[in-house]
Design an enzyme around this catalytic site. Structure first.
Site, mmCIF file in Angstrom:
data_model
loop_
_atom_site.group_PDB
_atom_site.id
_atom_site.type_symbol
_atom_site.label_atom_id
_atom_site.label_comp_id
_atom_site.label_asym_id
_atom_site.label_seq_id
_atom_site.Cartn_x
_atom_site.Cartn_y
_atom_site.Cartn_z
ATOM 1 C CG HIS A 120 -1.970 -1.015 1.239
ATOM 2 N ND1 HIS A 120 -1.745 -2.287 1.707
ATOM 3 C CD2 HIS A 120 -3.264 -0.981 0.831
ATOM 4 C CE1 HIS A 120 -2.857 -2.989 1.595
ATOM 5 N NE2 HIS A 120 -3.797 -2.219 1.074
ATOM 6 C CG ASP A 138 -3.670 -5.698 -4.194
ATOM 7 O OD1 ASP A 138 -4.792 -5.306 -3.836
ATOM 8 O OD2 ASP A 138 -2.773 -5.994 -3.392
#
Length: 512
Positions: free
Chosen positions: A193, A266
């Site tokens: 992230h 993702d």
């Protein structure tokens, strides 16, 4: 539904490749536009779209009505990250199962299947048909900042066995499962992230270790695999994220592992991608790599449009062939047909089953069974209380605000001389100092690794006091820094784990 493909425009085909994020608890005009005008194939429900089952069902009904009322009338993939049950992201009304690490400690494949079955039933009752779960990463790096207790554990065979049980539980009952994060995010110390992790291992190690659970999941028929933002220099020396690498996505996942299903990226908005690529460029690269579904969150409508338009332009200019687009659209339409996401079935479902959701008490019983099998006493920990309230009057209870359920249930059976609520585990040292010489029961939680300096200080104080016990609703790796503290390791703060911890402390499971 496949007969629709030939009649679809380029814009409609490209739209099917995108799963974009809904914002808010209701169907906004912004999301309606994505569905009606952009003809996106999927909508992802993030935390701010999830309150309770009834609210989610109303939202998903409206999303599907918008989809089937526009253009070709193709229903949506509606996805969520229900990695620990349909209740893990809601404020209530569905089961929040213990995370995968607790399930791994239980080692119970039947309960793993049941957790998948219940998650499927509750998800579908809310209109969520695509789950970005399970995590099949093998977490062997104690310093991994993001996977941790999301992993079933450190043993590839155990991870594969439990993951396949969960996958079967989902898909046998109509919920699309997703094995993630290919090729493996477990042995990393970077959160994708925030930056790009690198798996700097030789190919033989990757094939025999990281890929083992994915190989088993593919053999078990998992419908989707999510490719992570992880660089693998042994397979792609350019250090592109796997999600944007043809060598990894097509070369390894599609060809060498023979995966026939849906390849999902993702979230393309994560820093593991955006630190190096724009979102439009990332979408193009992901499709060139072999992805079928582009999962992304646009900050603005203009950013969402730019992603879609970039792919359309790439086809019109010949950078991406129409055959490549149609290959992915075909997989998407086939999966939608297989799981009943066609116009006729959706219209019937919306008409006859609108808004129905009934909680099943038996579902919570399954979660509690799993939780009790995961309870792990360490460092000489034993049940310390009985149902006799007088036994606890000398104790001081320090509890993290996110373990309030544990505190409330415990205080129904036990009284404490003093108690203090902590806003976070970082306040525990100061709180310990405020309790004088009284014996301490400490309840802490955190969804990532705790600060080792804080834990080391707790350990030092506990070693001096000799009257401190800990109930730890967090990572087993935190206990490296607490070798002198008798502890009850619970792995995460799911409600059933908090109840199981109370039952253990009170000796209820032992008949005390």
């Amino acid at each position: 539904m496949l007969g629709i493909l030939a009649a679809m425009s380029l814009e409609e085909k490209v739209g099917q490749l995108f799963t974009l994020t809904n914002r808010g608890t209701e169907l906004s005009e912004r999301t309606r536009r994505l569905v009606v005008e952009r003809k996106v194939g999927g909508i992802f429900l993030d935390m701010d779209s999830l309150v309770d089952p009834e609210q989610v069902r109303t939202l998903t009904d409206e999303l599907q009505q918008a989809a089937i009322g526009a253009g070709r009338g193709i229903p949506l993939f509606i996805s969520a990250d229900y990695v620990a049950g349909a209740g893990c992201k809601l404020q209530g009304g569905a089961v929040h199962f213990p995370k995968n690490k607790a399930l791994g400690v239980s080692g119970d494949v039947n309960l793993a299947y049941e957790s998948g079955r219940i998650t499927a039933e509750e998800s579908l009752a809310m209109g969520v048909n695509f789950n970005y779960s399970p995590v099949v990463d093998i977490n062997i790096n104690p310093d991994n900042p993001v996977i941790g207790t999301h992993s079933f554990g450190e043993d590839p065979e155990l991870v594969a066995e439990l993951a396949c049980s969960v996958i079967s539980g989902y898909q046998d009952h109509g919920l699309i499962a997703t094995a993630k994060h290919f090729p493996g995010h477990g042995d990393t110390n970077v959160d994708s992230h925030l930056a790009l992790p690198v798996l700097s291992f030789q190919s033989e190690r990757l094939e025999n270790f990281e890929l083992a659970p994915f190989r088993k999941a593919i053999s078990a028929g998992v419908e989707a695999v999510m490719v992570g933002h992880i660089a693998v220099p042994a397979w792609d020396s350019s250090l592109r994220p796997a999600s944007l690498s043809k060598e990894i996505t097509t070369g390894w996942l599609r060809n060498k592992l023979g995966f026939p299903g849906l390849i999902v990226t993702d979230g393309l908005s994560m820093k593991g991608v955006t630190a190096r690529y724009s979102l439009p460029d990332a979408c193009i690269l992901a499709l060139e790599a072999g992805a079928d579904i582009l999962l992304a969150t646009g900050k603005t409508p203009e950013e969402e449009d730019a992603m879609v338009e970039a792919v359309i332009k790439a086809v019109k200019t010949g950078r991406i062939s129409i055959e490549r687009i149609e290959e992915s659209v075909t997989r998407i339409l086939e999966a939608k047909q297989k799981y009943g996401l066609n116009r006729e079935k959706m219209e019937t479902k919306l008409l006859t089953d609108r808004g129905r959701y009934e909680a099943n008490p038996h579902h919570e019983e399954v979660s509690l069974k799993l939780a009790k099998k995961a309870v792990t006493p360490i460092h000489g920990m034993k049940p310390i209380f009985t149902v006799d309230r007088d036994h606890t009057k000398e104790w001081c209870l320090l509890w993290d605000r996110q373990t309030e359920l544990f505190r409330n249930q415990l205080c129904m059976d036990a009284g404490f001389a003093k108690e203090k609520r902590l806003e976070s585990y970082k306040e525990v040292v100061e709180a310990m100092n405020s309790c004088g010489s009284a014996p301490l029961l400490i309840s802490l939680t955190y969804n990532k690794l705790m600060n080792p300096e804080v834990l080391s200080e707790v350990n030092r104080m506990a070693r001096e006091r000799k009257n401190v016990i800990l109930v730890h609703f967090g990572s087993n790796y935190d206990l490296r820094h607490l070798p002198d503290v008798p502890a009850l390791l619970m792995y995460d703060r799911a409600p059933s784990l908090q109840q199981a911890a109370v039952d253990y402390l009170m000796g209820k499971e032992l008949g005390i």
